[in-house]
Design an enzyme around this catalytic site. Structure first.
Site, PDB file in Angstrom:
ATOM      1  N   ALA A   1       0.805  -1.218   0.000  1.00  0.00           N
ATOM      2  CA  ALA A   1       0.000   0.000   0.000  1.00  0.00           C
ATOM      3  C   ALA A   1       0.836   1.265   0.000  1.00  0.00           C
ATOM      4  O   ALA A   1       0.323   2.354  -0.259  1.00  0.00           O
ATOM      5  CB  ALA A   1      -0.922   0.001   1.215  1.00  0.00           C
TER       6      ALA A   1
ATOM      7  N   ARG B   1      10.805   7.095  -2.023  1.00  0.00           N
ATOM      8  CA  ARG B   1      12.227   7.154  -2.375  1.00  0.00           C
ATOM      9  C   ARG B   1      12.505   6.728  -3.812  1.00  0.00           C
ATOM     10  O   ARG B   1      13.590   6.934  -4.330  1.00  0.00           O
ATOM     11  CB  ARG B   1      13.038   6.294  -1.386  1.00  0.00           C
ATOM     12  CG  ARG B   1      13.106   6.891   0.003  1.00  0.00           C
ATOM     13  CD  ARG B   1      13.553   5.872   1.060  1.00  0.00           C
ATOM     14  NE  ARG B   1      12.444   5.019   1.517  1.00  0.00           N
ATOM     15  CZ  ARG B   1      12.555   4.071   2.455  1.00  0.00           C
ATOM     16  NH1 ARG B   1      13.733   3.851   3.024  1.00  0.00           N
ATOM     17  NH2 ARG B   1      11.515   3.345   2.820  1.00  0.00           N
TER      18      ARG B   1
ATOM     19  N   LYS C   1       5.863   1.971  -6.415  1.00  0.00           N
ATOM     20  CA  LYS C   1       7.110   1.204  -6.257  1.00  0.00           C
ATOM     21  C   LYS C   1       6.939  -0.280  -6.543  1.00  0.00           C
ATOM     22  O   LYS C   1       7.727  -0.876  -7.278  1.00  0.00           O
ATOM     23  CB  LYS C   1       7.670   1.391  -4.842  1.00  0.00           C
ATOM     24  CG  LYS C   1       8.823   0.449  -4.541  1.00  0.00           C
ATOM     25  CD  LYS C   1       9.532   0.763  -3.249  1.00  0.00           C
ATOM     26  CE  LYS C   1       8.763   0.295  -2.048  1.00  0.00           C
ATOM     27  NZ  LYS C   1       9.534   0.544  -0.803  1.00  0.00           N
TER      28      LYS C   1
ATOM     29  N   GLY D   1       5.775  -6.262  -0.346  1.00  0.00           N
ATOM     30  CA  GLY D   1       5.730  -6.220  -1.808  1.00  0.00           C
ATOM     31  C   GLY D   1       7.017  -5.736  -2.437  1.00  0.00           C
ATOM     32  O   GLY D   1       7.219  -5.887  -3.639  1.00  0.00           O
TER      33      GLY D   1
END
Ligand code: UD1
Ligand code: CA
Length: 476
Positions: free
Chosen positions: A13, A18, A25, A108
């Site tokens: 989630a 970064r 991501k 993930g």
């Protein structure tokens, strides 16, 4: 029902700030699959009763990217309470109320934990009979990870996030890998006590071990020896590093299956590709998506194959091909561009500077040099002379070219589609073929040649060409 019932929760989630990316991501791909896709592939292999993926940031995009490939995964929406603790809490709340097994939590963004590693991890948890088991690793540089703080007896006392750590805690080199097994009852009991009173104002899942210990419960740690399985992706440098490690693992797997890979560092093989024994891969080669390569084929150097099928003993050099089928013993390249729908028959040839698209090229047929063959059906034993082109597009529609068996075209033939060349027909050099050619006929469309003698000396006097012509005439 306790026994071996298992739910797997995959955390996906977060935004992944970064990465500095428009793409969430967990959808950044390595090895031909999104990061979280690797985690789900592994989760599927573990045979869980429930697989839940927690989503929030760009949830529709994340769900759309995964739902087809992982039909057994259930997507759970995290609300606006941030943190890994909240993510796990919403997932646990979505489990059936009578579920009473273990919960494996995975991130993930950690794609390298394979089914063997996680299987042993589950075994370790069950053997320890702990309320919770953390996967940990001792690393040279713990920067960015939560630190595992042990008590005087060497048991796990708590996990401290880097941003909340004292200097002393930050110096600990044992890190929390972000993978855990909990009894579901433990999570149901302790997650409601997890607050947001920390440097990031988030509900930390990593607070649960400390809460358990305060109640005198046992928290086990499973220290992995291969630290690479714990590597997470938080920025693009880690994306490249983790991608390289995954590729090295895939290349090695095929090497042990009998594939010769001359240069593993410049050979990239996606997780979905399949290679037979005695395939040889030369340097700078990308075998992508669901490409399959049959025994004895030689691929590369400098070749990219996307979703292609290569037959036995075919040779494919310096080629870029997508959704193409290359027959047994066929040769392709150098410098060939095979676009979707190319089907090259056994022992066929697509040679230098040839582009093909939606083209079936029959057994033993050759397109050796400088051609474009698009929207075409080419029979067996055909030879398309150098620079034969299918003119398939009239600015509005695409049309098909049909070339029957044993046709030979002269150099620089233009086949203006729709057009058909009957079996055994031939075309003269430079022919522009606008009408069908009956079987066995020779098609010529170029006007007879006229030579105007003395033209150069008369019209280009004083040039090198005129001088050369004059010298030849004197010599005669
Ligand atoms: C987390 C751990 C840290 C551990 C590290 C290992 C916490 C508080 N910290 O830190 O101890 O060393 O992983 O890689 O858990 N996510 C959600 N919802 C959220 C926040 C995050 O689903 O509200 C997901 C992210 O998408 C990601 C995973 O959880 O897949 C981990 O989040 P991330 O922000 O990367 O945690 P780290 O700072 O790496
Ligand atoms: Ca992370």
């Amino acid at each position: 029902m306790t026994g071996n019932h298992l739910a797997i929760i995959v955390l996906a989630a977060g935004q992944g700030t970064r990465m500095r990316s428009r793409l969430p991501k967990v959808l950044h791909p390595i090895g031909g699959r999104p990061l979280v896709g690797h985690v789900l592939t592994t989760a599927t292999r573990l045979g869980a009763d429930h697989i839940e993926v927690v989503v929030r940031h760009e949830r529709d995009q994340v769900v759309a990217a995964l739902e087809k490939d992982y039909p057994t995964a259930v997507f759970i929406d995290q609300d606006d309470v941030p943190g890994t603790g909240r993510a796990v809490q919403v997932a646990v709340d979505a489990l059936p109320a009578d579920f009473d097994g273990d919960v494996l939590v995975l991130s993930g963004d950690c794609p390298l934990a394979d089914a063997d590693t996680l299987g042993s991890f589950l075994d370790a948890h069950r053997a320890a009979q702990a309320e919770a088991t953390l996967m940990t690793a001792v690393v040279e540089d713990p920067t960015g990870y939560g630190r595992v703080i042990r008590d005087a007896d060497g048991g796990v006392d708590r996990v401290v996030e880097q941003k909340d750590a004292t200097t002393e805690e930050a110096a600990v080199s044992e890190i929390n890998a972000g993978m855990y097994v909990f009894r579901v009852s433990t999570l149901r009991k302790y997650l409601p006590s997890v607050g947001v009173d920390n440097a990031q104002g988030e509900m930390y899942l990593t607070d649960v071990p400390g809460l358990l210990r305060r109640d005198g419960s046992r928290v086990a740690a499973s220290v992995v020896s291969d630290v690479t399985v714990t590597y997470g992706v938080n920025d693009r440098a880690q994306l490249a590093e983790v991608g390289r490690l995954l590729n090295r693992r895939i290349v090695r797997r095929w090497q042990l299956e009998g594939v010769t890979v001359i240069d593993p560092a410049t050979t990239w093989i996606d997780d979905d590709a399949t290679l037979a024994p005695d395939v040889t891969i030369l340097p700078n080669t990308h075998i992508l998506r669901a490409t399959t390569i049959a025994e004895g084929a030689i691929i590369g150097p400098d070749t990219t194959l996307v979703d292609c099928e290569v037959g036995e003993d075919a040779i494919v050099r310096r080629t870029d091909a997508t959704l193409a089928v290359i027959g047994a013993e066929a040769t392709v390249g150098p410098f060939s561009f095979l676009r979707p729908g190319t089907v090259l028959g056994a022992r066929g040839k697509i040679g230098a500077y040839v582009e093909t698209k939606n083209a079936e090229i029959g057994e033993g047929s050759k397109v050796p040099h400088l051609s474009y063959v698009g929207d075409a059906t080419i029979g067996r034993g055909v030879n398309l002379g150098a620079s034969t082109i299918t003119a398939n597009y009239d600015d509005v529609n695409k049309h098909r070219t049909v070339v029957e068996d044993e046709v030979h075209t002269g150099s620089h033939t233009t086949l203006v589609a729709p057009v058909r060349l009957g079996a055994g027909a031939k075309t003269g050099a430079g022919a522009v073929v606008r009408k069908d050619v009956p079987a066995g006929s020779l098609a010529m469309s170029v006007a007879p040649q006229r030579n105007i003698e003395g033209w150069v000396e008369k019209n280009r006097a004083g040039t090198g060409a005129a001088d050369a012509a004059a010298r030849t005439r004197v010599a005669e």
